[in-house]
Design a protein around this motif. Structure first.
Motif, mmCIF file in Angstrom:
data_model
loop_
_atom_site.group_PDB
_atom_site.id
_atom_site.type_symbol
_atom_site.label_atom_id
_atom_site.label_comp_id
_atom_site.label_asym_id
_atom_site.label_seq_id
_atom_site.Cartn_x
_atom_site.Cartn_y
_atom_site.Cartn_z
ATOM 1 N N ARG A 144 2.238 -8.594 7.038
ATOM 2 C CA ARG A 144 2.487 -7.226 6.608
ATOM 3 C C ARG A 144 1.344 -6.342 7.112
ATOM 4 O O ARG A 144 0.187 -6.707 7.043
ATOM 5 C CB ARG A 144 2.549 -7.196 5.081
ATOM 6 C CG ARG A 144 3.175 -5.960 4.519
ATOM 7 C CD ARG A 144 3.314 -6.069 2.999
ATOM 8 N NE ARG A 144 4.286 -7.070 2.574
ATOM 9 C CZ ARG A 144 5.596 -6.843 2.493
ATOM 10 N NH1 ARG A 144 6.075 -5.660 2.823
ATOM 11 N NH2 ARG A 144 6.423 -7.772 2.088
ATOM 12 N N LYS A 202 -0.347 -2.354 7.006
ATOM 13 C CA LYS A 202 -0.354 -1.084 6.278
ATOM 14 C C LYS A 202 0.157 0.053 7.156
ATOM 15 O O LYS A 202 0.873 0.921 6.701
ATOM 16 C CB LYS A 202 -1.773 -0.752 5.796
ATOM 17 C CG LYS A 202 -2.208 -1.559 4.608
ATOM 18 C CD LYS A 202 -3.582 -1.102 4.169
ATOM 19 C CE LYS A 202 -4.039 -1.875 2.949
ATOM 20 N NZ LYS A 202 -5.396 -1.555 2.569
ATOM 21 N N ASP A 203 -0.265 0.066 8.414
ATOM 22 C CA ASP A 203 0.048 1.209 9.282
ATOM 23 C C ASP A 203 0.902 0.753 10.457
ATOM 24 O O ASP A 203 0.538 0.929 11.598
ATOM 25 C CB ASP A 203 -1.271 1.841 9.775
ATOM 26 C CG ASP A 203 -1.011 3.010 10.712
ATOM 27 O OD1 ASP A 203 0.007 3.693 10.542
ATOM 28 O OD2 ASP A 203 -1.824 3.219 11.630
ATOM 29 N N ASN A 248 7.472 -2.429 8.250
ATOM 30 C CA ASN A 248 6.191 -2.775 7.640
ATOM 31 C C ASN A 248 5.671 -4.175 7.936
ATOM 32 O O ASN A 248 4.549 -4.492 7.566
ATOM 33 C CB ASN A 248 6.295 -2.640 6.112
ATOM 34 C CG ASN A 248 6.657 -1.234 5.713
ATOM 35 O OD1 ASN A 248 6.081 -0.285 6.222
ATOM 36 N ND2 ASN A 248 7.621 -1.087 4.825
ATOM 37 N N TYR A 249 6.453 -5.024 8.530
ATOM 38 C CA TYR A 249 5.961 -6.383 8.736
ATOM 39 C C TYR A 249 6.657 -7.048 9.914
ATOM 40 O O TYR A 249 7.690 -6.599 10.382
ATOM 41 C CB TYR A 249 6.157 -7.228 7.473
ATOM 42 C CG TYR A 249 7.605 -7.374 7.055
ATOM 43 C CD1 TYR A 249 8.399 -8.371 7.607
ATOM 44 C CD2 TYR A 249 8.167 -6.518 6.135
ATOM 45 C CE1 TYR A 249 9.723 -8.491 7.254
ATOM 46 C CE2 TYR A 249 9.500 -6.628 5.760
ATOM 47 C CZ TYR A 249 10.273 -7.627 6.330
ATOM 48 O OH TYR A 249 11.585 -7.748 5.992
ATOM 49 N N THR A 298 0.855 0.352 15.563
ATOM 50 C CA THR A 298 0.339 1.385 14.665
ATOM 51 C C THR A 298 1.049 2.701 14.980
ATOM 52 O O THR A 298 1.526 2.913 16.094
ATOM 53 C CB THR A 298 -1.176 1.577 14.836
ATOM 54 O OG1 THR A 298 -1.423 2.061 16.158
ATOM 55 C CG2 THR A 298 -1.950 0.293 14.599
#
Length: 161
Positions: free
Chosen positions: A35, A37-38, A7-8, A74
């Protein structure tokens, strides 16, 4: 360096002070964590390995024929990647006088999507004296066997008694 998880990404930076300043806190590094989101990561194997700057009069053999590369981006970009989209290159410029087996840092690039590379990679090569491989010696092969077969053999198998 930069590290990535699901996530990050975290990047550590050295704090450089201007001349005449003193660090009273004792903190020498700052960590930047971003961070997404996708964001996802995956490990993708590639056989797309090549070299640059082969020294004159040398030949190289890659001992590493496949490399597992950790990528992040992503979900869509990572899912669309194949080993063909990843290029691994070693620069042999510093090995002009070398002969033997070496583990050389590799540069990994992704040619598709907005994808990052996580980790450091190395390729193992053997560098030998001598330019291009000479063509292999021709051995007595099927051509010679065919020439020894009696002519007209096929014509004798069919026909009327």
């Amino acid at each position: 360096g930069t590290t990535a998880s699901e996530n990050y990404t975290t990047t550590n930076y050295l704090i450089i002070l201007p001349d005449g300043c003193t660090n009273v806190s004792g903190v020498t590094r700052a960590a930047l964590r971003i961070r997404f989101k996708d964001m996802t990561s995956a490990t993708i194997s590639t056989e797309n390995i090549s070299w640059l700057n082969l020294p004159e009069g040398k030949r190289v053999e890659l001992l590493t024929d496949s490399l597992a590369v950790k990528v992040f981006g992503t979900e869509a970009d990572v899912a669309a990647l194949t080993g063909e989209d990843i290029a691994v290159t070693v620069d042999l410029d510093d090995y002009s006088a070398a002969s033997g087996t070496y583990t050389i840092p590799a540069e990994v690039t992704v040619n598709k999507g907005d994808v990052g590379i996580s980790g450091l990679y190395q390729i193992q090569v053997t560098i030998r004296e001598g330019g291009e491989e000479p063509p292999p010696e021709e051995e007595a092969g099927p051509e010679d066997v065919e020439a020894a077969a009696p002519a007209g053999e096929d014509a004798q198998t069919g026909g009327t008694p």
